[in-house]
Design an enzyme around this catalytic site. Structure first.
Site, mmCIF file in Angstrom:
data_model
loop_
_atom_site.group_PDB
_atom_site.id
_atom_site.type_symbol
_atom_site.label_atom_id
_atom_site.label_comp_id
_atom_site.label_asym_id
_atom_site.label_seq_id
_atom_site.Cartn_x
_atom_site.Cartn_y
_atom_site.Cartn_z
ATOM 1 N N HIS A 37 0.845 -1.206 0.000
ATOM 2 C CA HIS A 37 0.000 0.000 0.000
ATOM 3 C C HIS A 37 0.882 1.258 0.000
ATOM 4 O O HIS A 37 0.599 2.226 -0.723
ATOM 5 C CB HIS A 37 -0.882 0.036 1.253
ATOM 6 N N LYS A 151 -1.192 -6.640 -8.086
ATOM 7 C CA LYS A 151 -1.531 -7.813 -7.267
ATOM 8 C C LYS A 151 -2.993 -8.220 -7.523
ATOM 9 O O LYS A 151 -3.323 -9.391 -7.554
ATOM 10 C CB LYS A 151 -1.312 -7.448 -5.797
ATOM 11 N N MET A 186 2.701 -9.286 -0.693
ATOM 12 C CA MET A 186 2.173 -8.651 0.519
ATOM 13 C C MET A 186 0.661 -8.537 0.408
ATOM 14 O O MET A 186 0.128 -8.213 -0.655
ATOM 15 C CB MET A 186 2.792 -7.279 0.702
ATOM 16 N N SER A 187 -0.020 -8.832 1.503
ATOM 17 C CA SER A 187 -1.479 -8.776 1.517
ATOM 18 C C SER A 187 -1.943 -8.609 2.962
ATOM 19 O O SER A 187 -1.325 -9.165 3.881
ATOM 20 C CB SER A 187 -2.055 -10.075 0.945
HETATM 21 P P1 AMP Z 1 -6.650 -3.644 -0.469
HETATM 22 O O1 AMP Z 1 -6.461 -2.850 0.783
HETATM 23 O O2 AMP Z 1 -6.208 -5.060 -0.337
HETATM 24 O O3 AMP Z 1 -8.014 -3.469 -1.071
HETATM 25 O O4 AMP Z 1 -5.641 -3.032 -1.518
HETATM 26 C C1 AMP Z 1 -5.621 -1.664 -1.820
HETATM 27 C C2 AMP Z 1 -4.732 -1.431 -3.013
HETATM 28 O O5 AMP Z 1 -3.417 -1.895 -2.722
HETATM 29 C C3 AMP Z 1 -5.200 -2.216 -4.248
HETATM 30 O O6 AMP Z 1 -5.024 -1.398 -5.392
HETATM 31 C C4 AMP Z 1 -4.254 -3.395 -4.262
HETATM 32 O O7 AMP Z 1 -4.060 -3.939 -5.550
HETATM 33 C C5 AMP Z 1 -2.987 -2.770 -3.741
HETATM 34 N N1 AMP Z 1 -2.096 -3.798 -3.205
HETATM 35 C C6 AMP Z 1 -2.428 -4.808 -2.363
HETATM 36 N N2 AMP Z 1 -1.369 -5.594 -2.130
HETATM 37 C C7 AMP Z 1 -0.343 -5.079 -2.857
HETATM 38 C C8 AMP Z 1 1.025 -5.452 -3.046
HETATM 39 N N3 AMP Z 1 1.561 -6.509 -2.450
HETATM 40 N N4 AMP Z 1 1.799 -4.685 -3.859
HETATM 41 C C9 AMP Z 1 1.265 -3.595 -4.481
HETATM 42 N N5 AMP Z 1 -0.014 -3.193 -4.331
HETATM 43 C C10 AMP Z 1 -0.803 -3.916 -3.539
#
Ligand code: AMP
Length: 283
Positions: A37, A151, A186-187
């Site tokens: 993020h 991702k 990363m997640s």
């Molecule tokens: P999320 O909070 O999981 O909904 O993700 C918010 C944003 O962060 C989305 O655009 C995701 O694709 C991006 N994102 C999540 N994990 C990663 C990662 N490991 N590397 C780059 N961007 C990410």
């Protein structure tokens, strides 16, 4: 960093910045922030004068109620990370602020075949929820540029389609996936893995690397797919899909010729116990 809970106050702030001639970059998230993020925040800061992040765990995009209930919430740490990254504004709306008329009977978006395959197939309604929240967020923030992660490959395509449907001039910037040292993407959901499962989780990345190597050696896709699936099931994954698709359309690539004319992407979604992980790699 200024924190806004209400869209009206945020809109006033954005308008002031625009009047001062500043470009607005927007990074929508569901919180439990990690360096992936923050990489989006950094990218936004490099290209725009004002970076707005949102944190909102959107109920309408969860097809699994337990996944929604267990979604991690680390808001205090998130705020500190955003401050440290130099984010200018954080939008932190309530469910009522986003959906004043409730979350049922919401609008439907024509996403075509994109909604019928991969994440769309295994998470019915998920992309409608993504569009419902993104439509609202984009109207509230009205950014010049929108930063999202590769991702979530299919999500980027869906949001690109939404921007077309909205006849929007917002530019979507897709940023590379940030990984842990062992390759695991990363997640926020990684936090929910047990120590043991966290070590096994890297198998998804190893599979993607394996697929790429095998394709380069001219091995046929059905053979590669079977081996990749075995790598996952051997360590305890329950697979939703292991697919090879055209990188532009996401249509499955069935031809086995080595010299496929377009770019391809391998995509994986699989569960370790009740934690669902996704990842992808351009081939
Ligand atoms: P999320 O909070 O999981 O909904 O993700 C918010 C944003 O962060 C989305 O655009 C995701 O694709 C991006 N994102 C999540 N994990 C990663 C990662 N490991 N590397 C780059 N961007 C990410």
């Amino acid at each position: 960093m200024i924190i806004f809970k209400y869209a009206e106050q945020l809109a006033r702030y954005i308008q002031q910045q625009k009047t001062a001639g500043k470009q607005i970059g927007f990074v929508p998230t569901m919180g439990a922030l990690h360096n992936g993020h923050i990489a989006l925040i950094n990218q936004s800061k490099q290209t725009t004068a004002v970076t707005v992040c949102s944190i909102f765990v959107n109920p309408t995009q969860f097809n699994n109620p337990t996944d929604y209930q267990l979604y991690p919430n680390t808001i205090e740490r998130d705020i500190m990370k955003l401050e440290a990254a130099g984010c200018d504004a954080l939008f932190l709306p309530s469910i009522a602020e986003m959906y004043p008329r409730g979350t049922t009977g919401l609008e439907h978006y024509d996403l075509g075949y994109l909604e019928t395959l991969l994440e769309g197939k295994f998470r019915p309604g998920h992309f409608q929820g993504v569009c419902q929240v993104m439509f609202r967020l984009l109207n509230m923030v009205q950014p010049h540029q929108l930063f999202m992660g590769q991702k979530d490959y299919q999500q980027c395509m869906v949001v690109s389609r939404l921007l077309t449907l909205m006849k929007s001039g917002i530019q979507l910037v897709t940023c590379p996936t940030l990984r842990e040292p062992d390759g695991l993407a990363m997640s926020s959901r990684n936090m929910r893995l047990s120590l043991h499962d966290r070590q096994l989780a890297t198998t998804i990345y190893q599979c993607l690397v394996f697929i790429k190597q095998q394709l380069n050696q001219g091995v046929s896709w059905p053979v590669i797919k079977e081996q990749a699936e075995k790598m996952l099931t051997d360590v305890g994954f329950r697979i939703d899909y292991v697919e090879l698709a055209d990188a532009k359309t996401l249509e499955p690539v069935t031809v086995t010729i080595q010299s496929y004319p377009g770019a391809r992407v391998a995509l994986i979604a699989a569960f370790l116990h009740d934690v669902r992980l996704i990842d992808n790699m351009l081939m």
